[in-house]
Design a protein around this motif. Sequence first.
Motif, mmCIF file in Angstrom:
data_model
loop_
_atom_site.group_PDB
_atom_site.id
_atom_site.type_symbol
_atom_site.label_atom_id
_atom_site.label_comp_id
_atom_site.label_asym_id
_atom_site.label_seq_id
_atom_site.Cartn_x
_atom_site.Cartn_y
_atom_site.Cartn_z
ATOM 1 N N ILE A 1 -1.759 2.479 -9.586
ATOM 2 C CA ILE A 1 -3.166 2.298 -9.239
ATOM 3 C C ILE A 1 -3.457 3.032 -7.940
ATOM 4 O O ILE A 1 -2.782 2.825 -6.925
ATOM 5 N N ARG A 2 -4.457 3.897 -7.998
ATOM 6 C CA ARG A 2 -4.891 4.629 -6.805
ATOM 7 C C ARG A 2 -6.421 4.633 -6.788
ATOM 8 O O ARG A 2 -7.052 5.148 -7.699
ATOM 9 N N THR A 3 -6.976 4.022 -5.754
ATOM 10 C CA THR A 3 -8.426 3.989 -5.594
ATOM 11 C C THR A 3 -8.802 4.780 -4.350
ATOM 12 O O THR A 3 -7.940 5.174 -3.563
ATOM 13 N N ARG A 4 -10.105 4.983 -4.183
ATOM 14 C CA ARG A 4 -10.537 5.742 -3.009
ATOM 15 C C ARG A 4 -11.928 5.287 -2.595
ATOM 16 O O ARG A 4 -12.681 4.692 -3.368
ATOM 17 N N ASP B 1 -2.355 2.344 -4.116
ATOM 18 C CA ASP B 1 -2.737 3.069 -2.905
ATOM 19 C C ASP B 1 -4.255 3.134 -2.776
ATOM 20 O O ASP B 1 -4.969 3.242 -3.780
ATOM 21 N N PHE B 2 -4.711 3.126 -1.542
ATOM 22 C CA PHE B 2 -6.132 3.238 -1.229
ATOM 23 C C PHE B 2 -6.309 4.465 -0.343
ATOM 24 O O PHE B 2 -5.665 4.591 0.691
ATOM 25 N N VAL B 3 -7.185 5.378 -0.774
ATOM 26 C CA VAL B 3 -7.341 6.682 -0.124
ATOM 27 C C VAL B 3 -8.720 6.775 0.525
ATOM 28 O O VAL B 3 -9.727 6.364 -0.068
ATOM 29 N N LEU B 4 -8.776 7.310 1.738
ATOM 30 C CA LEU B 4 -10.048 7.592 2.402
ATOM 31 C C LEU B 4 -10.305 9.090 2.381
ATOM 32 O O LEU B 4 -9.505 9.873 2.892
ATOM 33 N N ARG B 5 -11.413 9.466 1.771
ATOM 34 C CA ARG B 5 -11.805 10.874 1.687
ATOM 35 C C ARG B 5 -13.182 11.023 2.318
ATOM 36 O O ARG B 5 -14.078 10.220 2.066
#
Length: 467
Positions: free
Chosen positions: A5-8, A38-42
């Motif tokens: 699981i990867r969110t952003r 993982d949680f991504v900041l873009r």
Amino acid sequence: MTQKIRTRIAPSPTGFLHLGTARTALYSWAYARHYGGDFVLRVEDTDVARSTQDSVDQILESMHWLGLEYDEGPIYQMQRLERYKQVLDQLIAEGKAYYCYSTPEELDAVREAKKARGEKTLYDGRWRPAPGRTLPPVPEGVKPVVRFCNPPDGDVTWNDLVKGPITISNREIDDLIIARTDGIPTYNFAVVVDDWDMTISHVFRGDEHINNTPWQINMFNALGAPLPQFGHCPVILGDDGQKLSKRRGAVSVTAYEEGGYLPEAMLNYLARLGWSHGDDELFTREQLVDWFDGSHLNKSPAQWDPVKLLWVNAQYIKQADNQRLAALVAQQLVKLGITLQPDVVENHLPQLCALLKDRCDTTVVLAQWAAKFYGDVTPDATELAQHVTEAVRPAVATLKEKLSACAWDKASISAAIKEVLAIHSLKMPQLAMPVRVLVMGAAQTPSLDSVLEICGREKVIARLGVA
């Protein structure tokens, strides 16, 4: 789930972090944490004219204050221009995108003509290559945009994590511009490349993006890239029933920090503003992560309720550690012109917070109460006239005398008050109200003996002397 699981969250730095974006960030963060992902900041900064470093700083500060730690990032789109160009060239080479030389004036004329005929004002495809078709000659001095070859027929369907199945016909959308004349990619194209490269599995965002989703799905398919799952959360409505937005009276996340709200209260309130776990109103960050599996997201818009937020904040202030509250209140006191010595913040102010916090809904209100103990107090003239009468002044003078000589602890102060009541044949409210007005400038306070004890003998005697 077999897939990682990867969110952003991908805010645009053209202003403060909007409350709706903060809620989306919270859901994305909680979903990733629930599944061990993982949680991504873009940072989507391709709107060069409106993006600012101040906005970036404010976004990062807001995320930090809310405790939404990200595993990767911040990743800036403007640092990925070469990658976007590479994918653009690939799409053009494969006949899935093309250069369009139509000028804004030509496009306006086409739209007006279609509108006059009662047709949808979609791009007419005049520069789209097709077998056996002759394109117009390339005009001199016109820089082209790049358009995506959207499928002309068929439907786009996805099972939305919030809304359920959604179907939109390709006839309802046209050949989207995916790169501007300066080569900078547009939102819908850059977001697809980013989500593909960053292997984003689940996308939570506002439902204003539903109309963008068919284009994005078609681009994922054209690139042979795996599709993320989409969840479109309803908008947050303001007091007037209209969408809460940067342009319509919304307040930044950091403004709530400055306004004396605790981050855990804001997180709790935002989570409930579109999601529920039974009837639970108050819950910890750990409980939210444990419960947030992507279900129970509301399909209807949520109403921003400042009164409810204040109530939630008050509950968290009551539970908060007094040392932590003291540090926050000390910062608020500085704004009121009162700077405390470190030992006061460490030792005295926490006791004061413990006494006062049950009647305060923000640290700003708590600081206003604390200021009565550390700053000057000017009793309201009306309350002075109402409570500090000629009849009670002798009792106040006697209390001043007794408090000057007694031991300075709650029990001794209480005994002195009772002694004065007996001497002057008064009931507690007849003495307590004028003393509160003189010492605290207000007729309503916590228990009188506690207030006097923590205020200190010197201040109490001086303020009673005004009577």
